[in-house]
Structures are given as C-alpha cells and as structure tokens.
Write an enzyme that holds these catalytic residues in place. Structure first.
Site, short mmCIF file in Angstrom:
data_model
loop_
_atom_site.label_atom_id
_atom_site.label_comp_id
_atom_site.label_asym_id
_atom_site.label_seq_id
_atom_site.Cartn_x
_atom_site.Cartn_y
_atom_site.Cartn_z
CG HIS A 1 20.89 29.20 54.07
ND1 HIS A 1 22.15 28.82 53.47
CD2 HIS A 1 21.02 29.06 55.35
CE1 HIS A 1 22.85 28.38 54.10
NE2 HIS A 1 22.47 28.51 55.48
CG MET B 1 10.72 25.74 51.37
SD MET B 1 11.86 25.07 50.39
CE MET B 1 12.92 24.25 51.82
CB SER B 2 10.46 25.01 56.35
OG SER B 2 11.23 25.87 57.12
N GLY C 1 15.45 30.74 56.12
CA GLY C 1 15.22 31.16 57.61
C GLY C 1 14.09 32.28 57.98
CG HIS D 1 24.01 30.87 46.62
ND1 HIS D 1 23.71 30.03 45.37
CD2 HIS D 1 22.85 30.58 47.25
CE1 HIS D 1 22.53 29.31 45.45
NE2 HIS D 1 22.05 29.63 46.80
C1 3NM Z 1 15.27 26.41 48.74
C2 3NM Z 1 16.28 27.27 49.46
N1 3NM Z 1 17.04 28.13 48.52
C3 3NM Z 1 17.91 28.73 49.32
C4 3NM Z 1 19.18 29.36 48.48
O1 3NM Z 1 20.06 29.94 49.28
O2 3NM Z 1 19.24 29.64 47.38
S1 3NM Z 1 17.73 28.63 51.01
C5 3NM Z 1 16.55 27.56 50.58
C6 3NM Z 1 15.74 27.10 51.95
C7 3NM Z 1 14.74 28.04 52.45
O3 3NM Z 1 14.22 27.58 53.48
P1 3NM Z 1 13.22 27.86 54.67
O4 3NM Z 1 12.32 29.09 54.35
O5 3NM Z 1 12.48 26.69 55.04
O6 3NM Z 1 14.12 28.45 55.78
#
Ligand code: 3NM
Length: 206
Positions: A122, A176-177, A156, A102
């Site tokens: 993220h 992911m989502s 996102g 991060h």
């Molecule tokens: C599982 C995960 N890890 C993250 C990180 O910052 O390490 S962000 C995240 C969620 C990603 O979700 P979506 O594709 O639904 O936006």
C-alpha cells in the site's frame, strides 16, 4: 489513467451491489475483493451487476477463479497467496491476469511470469492496512520504471494524496475505502477524479 474501485470486504451483498451500481459507469474496473464471503455470495454480487447492465469486461474478481469461470468473466486478480500466474495462464489463456506485488523483485518476476498488470501497495498510510507501514512513492516509481506492463497503485488514495502521484508513469489507481465506505460513492469518486484532473493539468503545463 485507469480508475479501479475495489470492494472493502465489510459490506453486505446488497450494499455492495447498490454502491457499485451507483458508480460503475464512472470507473474503468470494479474489483470484487470479498475474502470472507462465500462463493454463492460472490456469485450473487456478480449476477446482480451483470443483470443491471454492468459491463462484463469491467469486473475483476479477486482470487475466486471458480466465480470467474462460472460467470464467464475476463479478469482475475491474484493476491500473493493465490494460484500462480503460470497455472492460470496455462489453463485459461484468454484471461487477463492482475497480480498484487509489494517489492521490485516480485514485480519483475510477475511480469516475466505473464501478468497483464500489477497492483502495488500500500502506497500511503490507510486504515485498510493499519498494521503495516506504507511502501511509498519511491518504490512505486522504481517499479513503474522497471516493468512495461501497467502498474496500478493502491492504498490510502484519497483526494489529498492523488497529487503525490504526479509525473509517475502509472497505469492507474485503485481506491477502496474512500469510495466504498462512503454513503455517497459517486460524490467520493467525483472528488478523486477532480484531483486527478488537476494533477494531469499541472503535468501538461510543466
Ligand atoms: C486491498 C489492498 N491491497 C493493498 C496492497 O498493498 O496490495 S492495500 C489495500 C487497501 C487499500 O485500501 P484503501 O483504498 O482503503 O486505502
């Protein structure tokens, strides 16, 4: 650019298996991130995927080194609170190791420790990480410039945000989502891929 699909931790074992079997041929990696499921449930998911022809090398397991060993898989992803990269490297030298990062400092340290790829996020605002502000494209670019292992962007990523990743030396993206929460994951994935193609086409004509 690699496409990783990552499970969202809120679906049943059956739903996960069904959705992954719909898309596995269309992705480079399937990342099983099921923090609230038991070892036997994660085992059940992996067994069903392997029995139904999912390539062993496509499966990445989040954190559960026990499942990786018992299923003789080749990829582990280590979140921040997991085993150290050095420990995993020492005991299982042939494993491919991914690490969530991060900050720039974490990225550089993880590469030095022997990670094979990094996952940075993220990136954009997402309900999957609603309580934290997104870390943004600038930091992603900094990290991509500062390490030589692949960086996978996460958070996102939807068809509308893919274009913001244009001209970044990225190893891939993890979704992911947008895919896993969809009733039609194949269609969702296809939309992401179409946006990506558009971006790559524009990059070539620059
Ligand atoms: C599982 C995960 N890890 C993250 C990180 O910052 O390490 S962000 C995240 C969620 C990603 O979700 P979506 O594709 O639904 O936006």
């Amino acid at each position: 650019m690699e496409i990783h699909v990552i499970t969202d931790g809120v679906q049943t074992v059956k739903e996960i298996i069904k959705k992954i079997l719909m898309i596995h041929e269309e992705v480079d990696f399937l990342h099983i991130r099921e923090k609230k499921k038991s070892a036997s449930e994660v085992m059940e998911i992996v067994s069903a995927l392997l029995e139904n022809g999912v390539s062993r090398d496509k499966i990445i397991i989040n954190d559960r080194l026990d499942v990786v060993q018992l299923q003789q898989l080749s990829n582990i992803h280590l979140p921040g609170n997991s085993f150290s990269i050095q420990t995993v490297k020492e005991f299982m030298p042939s494993l491919k190791i991914g690490r969530s990062v991060h900050t720039l400092e974490e990225a550089i340290a993880s590469e030095k420790a022997g990670a094979d790829y990094l996952m940075f996020g993220h990136l954009f605002a997402t309900k999957s990480k609603a309580k934290l502000p997104p870390r943004g494209v600038e930091l992603l670019e900094d990290i991509c410039r500062s390490v030589s292992i692949p960086v996978i962007a996460i958070g996102g990523i939807v068809p509308e945000t893919v274009s913001k990743l244009s001209n970044i030396k990225l190893g891939g993206m993890a979704i992911m989502s947008y895919v896993m929460a969809s009733d039609n994951p194949s269609f969702a994935l296809q939309q992401i891929k179409e946006s990506l193609l558009e971006v790559e086409k524009n990059e070539q004509t620059l």
